[in-house]
Enzyme design. Sequence first.
Site, PDB file in Angstrom:
ATOM      1  N   HIS A  25      -2.545 -10.595  11.828  1.00 59.25           N
ATOM      2  CA  HIS A  25      -2.059  -9.288  11.367  1.00 59.25           C
ATOM      3  C   HIS A  25      -1.759  -8.449  12.607  1.00 59.25           C
ATOM      4  CE1 HIS A  25      -1.626  -5.564   9.235  1.00 59.25           C
ATOM      5  NE2 HIS A  25      -2.675  -5.027   9.839  1.00 59.25           N
TER       6      HIS A  25
ATOM      7  N   CYS B 277      -3.541  -3.322   4.212  1.00 61.86           N
ATOM      8  CA  CYS B 277      -2.639  -4.381   4.664  1.00 61.86           C
ATOM      9  C   CYS B 277      -3.015  -5.764   4.135  1.00 61.86           C
ATOM     10  CB  CYS B 277      -2.617  -4.419   6.200  1.00 61.86           C
ATOM     11  SG  CYS B 277      -2.136  -2.857   6.957  1.00 61.86           S
TER      12      CYS B 277
ATOM     13  N   GLU C 192       0.833  -1.204   0.000  1.00 62.05           N
ATOM     14  CA  GLU C 192       0.000   0.000   0.000  1.00 62.05           C
ATOM     15  C   GLU C 192       0.870   1.257   0.000  1.00 62.05           C
ATOM     16  OE1 GLU C 192      -1.476   1.507   3.961  1.00 62.05           O
ATOM     17  OE2 GLU C 192      -1.732  -0.651   4.262  1.00 62.05           O
TER      18      GLU C 192
END
Length: 1105
Positions: free
Chosen positions: A286, A149, A117
Amino acid sequence: MSHAMAVGAVAGALASTAYRRTRSSSNASPQKTGNGLNIGILAIEVYTPRTYITQSSLEEHTSQPCGRYTLGLGQDAMAITGDAEDVNSMALTAVHSLLEKYNIDTKSVGRLEVGTETLVDKSKSTKTVLMDLFGYNTDVEGATVINACYGGTAALLNAFTWCESSAYDGRYAIVVAVDIAAYARGPARPTCGAGAVAVLVGRDAPLAFVDPRERATHACNVYDFFKPDHSVEYPVVDGGLSQVCYYRALEDCYDKFCDKMDRLENGDGEDDKWFRAESADYFVFHAPYNKLVQKSFGRVHLVDARREYGRRLKRDEEEKKLDPPLPQDVKPQGALAEEYLTMPIEDTYNDKALEAALKNISKESYAQRLTDSNAASKLVGNTYTASVFLGIASLIDGAGKRGDLTPGKTVVVFSYGSGALATVYRLHVREPSGSEGRVFTLDEMVNNLSLGERLASREKVHPSELDLALETRARMHRSGAPYSPVYPTLGRMFPGTYFLNGIDSKWVRSYSRVPLDSQPTPPGTAGMLAPPMVLRLAERDAVSTPVKGMLDVITRARTSSGTNLDTFTDAEHRVACVITGTSAGLPCGDEVAGVFDPKNLQRLVEGKTQCIRPISGSLKMAMLEKNVVQLKKHPGGKTERFAVNSDKDVIQVAAQLGHLDLNACYGVAEGLAETMDIAAQVAVAAGLEALKSAGLVSGRSNDPSEWKIPERYRDTTGVVYASSFPAMDAAVGEVMRFLQSKTVGAASAERLVSNLRNRLLRASPDRELSADDEAAFARLLSRVREVEGGTGGDDASVYEFDRKFLFRVLVLGNAQLAQLCGCRGPNTQTNAACAGTTQAIGMAQDMLISGRAERVVVVAGDNGSGDTLLPWLGSGFRALGAATTKEAVEDAACPFDLRRSGMIMGAGGIGMVLETEASCQERIAMPIPGFQPCRISARLLATQYSNSAYHGASMDRKHIASELKRFLTDIEMIHGISKAEIATHGVYFSHETSTHASPAASCAGNEISALRSAFGDELLSKLLILNTKGLTGHPMGVSFEDVAAVEVLLRQTVPPVPNYKQKDDYLGDIKISQGGAYACRYALRFAAGFGSQVAFALYASAQNE
């Protein structure tokens, strides 16, 4: 709900599951084996920059409480890099290293996909840059995938699908996840990081996506984190919403994933095949920061409990009762216990008791299933798309190195990307069969990764490097092309690292690689990571447009003998602005030749001018006519009305302005001058004099052109005007003129004579006048008719509206000054009552800090003691009991003295020119012929303004004390100047107005109480107390104290507190100024105003460098 109840609620549901598992049948259906292709991860490589900072050092550097980042975020360190690395270079490093370490023939790669990103181009993808590594092999599918993400996970799932599809040609796929997490200054900045992970994907993998059905996805539209501004790298973040979105996505994905797993594995319907957190050997989440992962894993257990609770209710409904029944000790504890399991999930997100309970319940499982996967992210920081891949690599490096990743173990991965997309999927550890030719093993991954050793070999740098690196990257982002990166240099990178050579004039980027045999600079021997040029740019930025308050540069790391040192010295280089010009327009006083006598400030700080004088009898009579009634409150709550009906009971003294002629002094057109009231006129004159003092206008005559600032400074020069009664002089004066025209002024002389005769007739006992009186009135009427021409004089006093009235009340001094001298920068007016000037100075500092202006002219003007306003304002203060009625100046003007009895009305104007140091130094280097040379008179270190939200006229001493403490704390944190140094080497310019309704309610009592609370008795006894209102009266919104503070620091001379004779024991021991020479470095100013206004300023001597 209590913590214990919350634990019981969740534990009850989980325990019921455990109880059922002990009774489950052993003849479970066989596990599904998927499609037999065993597509997954064959090899993995991680890259992160060689330089890092520790979170504990960042806490200390930013003056945060110990544990704010280490415990609050759960992070230990953060990777940082400068402008010589970007996502292209980091991806090149990771992929090239993967190919080398695993000896992969580039021709054997058929798919290459990137997730990122951090865009360096809105069209050209990072995937195409990586094609330089593949030589003549151009038949490579894939592209760059973007969704916050989640991009890397999308690329991985694409690669899995390609390897499974009929399009698969036997070649490998490579997936690259790479990002540089950068945040603007603020609470998110400690969650930065940088890293890249390259994954080799193929069939017969040791870490395999065995069954493509073992996954669940969540997709929705939400703005929790996004990057709409292409001019900066930084995202727009709603932190609270982002956390909730993370929870929602996790819970939705995990719930659906469990449903799918139950359908795949629970063929016989037995409870022990229901999927739950304990069903997986490891998890990878994550990880923006580790604390979020901890909380989220607790919520996985909440979902398990709610699912189990739902199943139990369904079975109860079907069977009416459990057989055998649940033991009592594992049943949920009543209604409260069931509340968490039945209430809407959204209602649980902010429940702290539940959060603590879930943390306690999941603690052991977290340590077992997530410690390894989170180890690397705690040391690297947030890596956006690379985060889950770094977690997988960390798990391989930790558990794999110990030999715990044995065949049959499973890993559940949760990937989240804002916006939002998320997926939960499962990987299986297996022994490759060799059916695809070359065999890749977990042991090979462990050996090639050596992740723990590589992270341990990094170079720790000073925490100030974080801001320097991000500001350098921001500068690159807005610089345009061509651009040459500055750092890090080759010696600060790992061997084999790619770096950006530069961006040419056509925006083409080129890259080179650090030789594999190069020797990095040993940690701790190379000094600052940022080169001198970056430090100079940072210093320039800190001086010209620094960031306010907590986000200021708190310490500067300097290189000395190869060691990084923190220094709190040279605070002047980190201040927002300097003062280059001042002026003061004083009331009539001793030796004052005019309102703006050039020696005004000198005489004021030397205590050689007394501006307070007795007022005229007509003003006393005007106040008596107001029929003032003062309410006196007695102990016990009794109130007494006291009528002011004697000229001895009204104000006796005041400080009043002399005549000011803007046309004669400054060449202001008479028509323009007439559009200003007195307060605006004196403020405009103060601004012009301050500009002359600053060397921004020549001001040698009354030629208007000599009062214009040079064209090159006009767009960057602002004006702030402070006044307690802006335009009130004009408004009240015009209203009075109108009323007078309707009363005495409207009556003809003939009518007045007739009325007088009638009054005499009514007063006569016989209701008649003598012949002589009648004759006298006849002669008087005849004479009146001759004078008035027989018209009766009825039209002589007809009121005519002043067409300039609107200009006087609407176009205030700030706009008038801008018009006269050409200031086209930000322009505003403020009314903070008697705190107005100090607040205006704070507003000007904010303008300089924000970059809205390079210099600001602060002006203030009030004429509360003038003939028009004094009868009204003086009566108002008299009604409050706040004004003194003493006749002798020496008895009326006695600040801090036991004899003080009330304030004295004053008037005047001040001007102050504040500039960024960069602007000042530029003007010093390029003097203008015929102008006064530019010089730094003093430095404005800090300002603070707020409101006590307390009372219209009274001061809240507790709040003032707390605000002063906050102000002094910020000063020490930002500039390294302790309150001990201020007390020992400084002076205090008091607000003291001499009001003394009671010791506790007096201005001095509140002020000294706040000082004693902030400094303590010992330090307060060393702080020299100054006051100018005993010389000038109280000029309302005009603060002579602020300009006098600059003059005191310049001349190292202080004024005496006038007429101080009797100590007030209530105030305690304080150091009252006797006047004369006094060495000082700092001047602390406090101002208060009606409406609970509070303002502080700290000035520093320019000579103290």
